[in-house]
Enzyme design. Structure first.
Site, short mmCIF file in Angstrom:
data_model
loop_
_atom_site.label_atom_id
_atom_site.label_comp_id
_atom_site.label_asym_id
_atom_site.label_seq_id
_atom_site.Cartn_x
_atom_site.Cartn_y
_atom_site.Cartn_z
N LEU A 209 2.14 5.24 0.54
CA LEU A 209 1.51 4.50 1.63
C LEU A 209 0.02 4.81 1.54
O LEU A 209 -0.37 5.98 1.54
CB LEU A 209 2.09 4.94 2.99
CG LEU A 209 1.83 4.00 4.17
CD1 LEU A 209 2.52 2.66 3.95
CD2 LEU A 209 2.31 4.62 5.47
N ASP A 210 -0.80 3.77 1.45
CA ASP A 210 -2.25 3.98 1.32
C ASP A 210 -2.76 4.85 2.46
O ASP A 210 -2.28 4.75 3.60
CB ASP A 210 -2.98 2.64 1.35
CG ASP A 210 -2.62 1.76 0.17
OD1 ASP A 210 -2.17 2.31 -0.85
OD2 ASP A 210 -2.79 0.53 0.28
N LYS A 211 -3.75 5.68 2.17
CA LYS A 211 -4.25 6.60 3.19
C LYS A 211 -4.87 5.84 4.36
O LYS A 211 -4.87 6.31 5.50
CB LYS A 211 -5.24 7.60 2.60
CG LYS A 211 -6.58 7.06 2.18
CD LYS A 211 -7.49 8.20 1.70
CE LYS A 211 -8.91 7.70 1.40
NZ LYS A 211 -8.94 6.78 0.24
#
EC number: 5.4.99.-
Length: 460
Positions: A209-211
């Site tokens: 999950l992208d930061k």
């Protein structure tokens, strides 16, 4: 007492309760590891094929991380700077090259003068010994670079624990926090923060999950459970549901995008290209805000390409709000996630919350995971403060708390949220994001329903 044919070592460190723990590894001479009298060659060959028992991995800073390694100032979570060892193992392409030249070629974010100084001052070691600039790589060699590590700040938003079972945990991740160590983040990653503040133990990530994205993240507590989750995700047996606020009035008739997605490793950015990987995302319009000229869209990626939802929405002409990487023109200066507090770059080690006396004594867990710091402690008989560590290591980040690559506040989040993951065996859901709960004006039209009931977070 452990016996191994590979070498000997002795490690001493201090635990949280200050009791001394000593681990000794004693070498069994190679002359004693050979053939025993009276054994046939077949027996000897069978012995060689036997797998040696696995030894417990060496402790790292994840084993000893605690909330004392962090400090919250305004809306940001900072990591106290610490001594860290970056490790590199020999690769065949480096044969007959000097260690100095390889570092200059591989790590171009710094210049040759920097590496020359690091080598000259003894902060680059090969097999535990300082090197000179003519030292060559050898097979099996391990090279260590000792640094004073300063991490980027993240938002200090709370983490919601949706499920906490014996073999897995489900949480809602705030934006700006990467799932696992990467780049300028290590202790300021979700794995470390959960262990330090929520006592979850060591967790295994099973998906990405992208930061900048918020929402649902699944961690496993055992390798077996991690393998089960990962297998279901890789075999596309998990349906994922995201919420996104996009620029523009998203048309209700637009339901999917099937364009191939290409990932550029050099640019660290995805794009729609014919030579890319197959990708498919379905969309459903939920709300429209005509005054703000934005829309809330439910997104379901049917494939798992990096930045898939972000690039598909941008390709359709509706980039996600506050996502300049893919063309967003709406830049949020202030939301209920970020206040107009001080810039992370303005905080220094002289700040009252960082200059406490305890930082020089009680809060030095990093010594347990770093050979350089352990030796330093043995030589001086006392722990060093953050500033003293930085001075000894010629740190160019000190006295700033964060590093020179720190992320600006506006780049810490986008309006994309992982709401629900489900398979035939389980279903997890977390509450909607804070930006969904903001009051809309009379021009806001509801077109769908987004549930926030925690009763939907169940395991079949």
């Amino acid at each position: 007492m452990l016996f191994t044919p590979y070498g000997s070592a002795q490690l001493t460190f201090t635990s949280h309760n200050t009791s001394n723990v000593r681990v000794e590894v004693c070498v069994c001479p190679s002359s004693l590891m050979g053939r025993k009298r009276g054994r046939s060659s077949r027996e000897q060959h069978a012995t060689k094929r036997r797998r040696r028992p696995q030894q417990s991995p060496a402790p790292t800073d994840l084993d000893y991380i605690s909330r004392d390694d962090y400090v919250v100032i305004e809306d940001f979570l900072y990591v106290r700077p610490y001594v860290f060892e970056f490790r590199m193992n020999f690769r065949p392409r480096w044969r007959n090259q000097t260690i100095y030249n390889v570092f200059c070629q591989e790590f171009k974010h710094t210049d040759e003068d920097y590496w020359k100084k690091e080598v000259r001052d003894g902060r680059v070691l090969a097999d535990g010994r300082p090197i000179n600039d003519s030292a060559l790589w050898n097979d099996g060699m391990e090279v260590v670079h000792v640094v004073h590590r300063h991490e980027s700040a993240v938002l200090s938003a709370p983490i919601y624990i949706a499920r906490d079972e014996d073999d897995f945990v489900v949480v809602s991740k705030p934006p700006s926090l990467p799932i696992h160590p990467c780049g300028t983040y290590r202790r300021n990653s979700l794995q470390f923060v959960l262990k330090a503040f929520y006592n979850t133990g060591k967790l295994l990530a099973v998906h990405r999950l992208d930061k900048e994205t918020s929402g649902l993240v699944i961690f496993a507590k055992t390798p077996e459970r991690a393998a089960q989750f990962s297998t279901e995700i890789k075999e596309h047996k998990v349906q994922k549901t995201y919420l996104a606020e996009v620029e523009g009035l998203f048309p209700a008739r637009l339901s999917e995008c099937n364009e191939s997605v290409f990932w550029d490793k050099r640019e660290m950015k995805a794009s729609v290209r014919q030579e890319g990987m197959e990708a498919k995302t379905s969309f459903k319009l939920l709300k429209v805000n005509r005054t703000r000229h934005s829309s809330i869209v439910e997104c379901k990626p049917l494939t798992g390409r990096t930045h898939q939802i972000r690039v598909h929405l941008a390709h359709l002409g509706f980039p996600i709000v506050n996502d300049p990487l893919y063309g967003s023109q709406i830049r949020l200066q202030k939301t209920n996630l970020v206040s107009r507090g001080p810039s992370p770059l303005s905080i220094s080690l002289t700040h009252p919350k960082l200059a406490e006396k305890s930082t020089a004594s009680e809060l030095r867990q990093s010594y347990l995971a770093c050979e350089w710091a352990r030796n330093s402690f043995k030589q001086r008989g006392q722990h060093l403060s953050c500033m003293e560590e930085g001075q000894m290591l010629s740190c160019f980040n000190c006295p700033q708390v964060t590093n020179v690559k720190n992320v600006a506040v506006q780049q810490m989040f986008i309006h994309l949220h992982a709401l629900r993951y489900e398979s035939d065996n389980w279903k997890f859901e977390v509450p909607p994001p804070l930006w969904m709960e903001q009051k809309r004006d009379s021009a806001t039209t509801g077109i769908g329903n987004v549930t926030s009931s925690l009763s939907n977070c169940i395991l079949s």
